[in-house]
Design a protein around this motif. Structure first.
Motif, mmCIF file in Angstrom:
data_model
loop_
_atom_site.group_PDB
_atom_site.id
_atom_site.type_symbol
_atom_site.label_atom_id
_atom_site.label_comp_id
_atom_site.label_asym_id
_atom_site.label_seq_id
_atom_site.Cartn_x
_atom_site.Cartn_y
_atom_site.Cartn_z
ATOM 1 N N LYS A 1 -3.947 -0.530 1.083
ATOM 2 C CA LYS A 1 -3.251 0.159 2.177
ATOM 3 C C LYS A 1 -1.931 0.785 1.746
ATOM 4 O O LYS A 1 -1.424 1.676 2.418
ATOM 5 C CB LYS A 1 -3.054 -0.773 3.372
ATOM 6 N N VAL B 1 -8.064 1.225 6.383
ATOM 7 C CA VAL B 1 -8.067 1.217 4.920
ATOM 8 C C VAL B 1 -8.416 -0.179 4.401
ATOM 9 O O VAL B 1 -9.219 -0.319 3.471
ATOM 10 C CB VAL B 1 -6.704 1.701 4.375
ATOM 11 N N THR B 2 -7.851 -1.196 5.001
ATOM 12 C CA THR B 2 -8.147 -2.576 4.597
ATOM 13 C C THR B 2 -9.612 -2.910 4.847
ATOM 14 O O THR B 2 -10.266 -3.542 4.017
ATOM 15 C CB THR B 2 -7.230 -3.564 5.352
ATOM 16 N N TYR C 1 -2.289 4.699 1.140
ATOM 17 C CA TYR C 1 -2.644 5.607 2.233
ATOM 18 C C TYR C 1 -1.635 5.498 3.368
ATOM 19 O O TYR C 1 -1.084 4.436 3.610
ATOM 20 C CB TYR C 1 -4.042 5.279 2.788
ATOM 21 N N ASN D 1 -3.676 1.277 8.516
ATOM 22 C CA ASN D 1 -3.676 0.087 7.662
ATOM 23 C C ASN D 1 -4.940 -0.751 7.875
ATOM 24 O O ASN D 1 -5.540 -1.233 6.911
ATOM 25 C CB ASN D 1 -2.437 -0.764 7.904
#
Length: 116
Positions: free
Chosen positions: A58, A51-52, A61, A48
């Motif tokens: 998020k 991805v952020t 994914y 998380n």
């Protein structure tokens, strides 16, 4: 979710469960960062954050979808189910087919052409 494990893995897991006196409701591996949470919580948190940090959503994914990415790309390029089976360590080709979400008729046809 149901999945197959090898006899060696089953033996190892059984020893781990007995050695650590785990109950059916206990997690096999705990998060190093959050007490009482499974280790998957730790990896989910990492994914998380990654991805952020790159500016992506998020919710699109996850740890499992990332694990599937490389085998899915290889399959799309080569259509070689046997190679994917080996990479993922699946004992049965059917497990690989289910994992990739490949149509069974196509998968069996491709598989037969790969095993010589």
């Amino acid at each position: 979710m149901h999945f197959e494990i090898t006899p060696k893995t089953q033996q190892t897991l059984s020893q781990w469960i007995i050695q650590n006196t785990l109950a059916p409701t206990d997690f096999l591996s705990l998060s190093p960062c959050r007490e009482g949470q499974p280790i998957s919580y730790h990896y989910t948190t990492l994914v998380n954050h990654w991805v952020t940090d790159i500016g992506s959503d998020k919710t699109q994914y996850g740890t499992h979808s990332l694990r599937r990415t490389k085998p899915s790309l290889i399959y799309a390029k080569t259509k070689n189910l046997r190679a994917i089976q080996l990479l993922l360590g699946h004992a049965k080709l059917e497990s690989t087919i289910e994992y990739l979400g490949v149509e069974i008729e196509d998968a069996l046809r491709i598989s037969e052409s790969c095993e010589t």
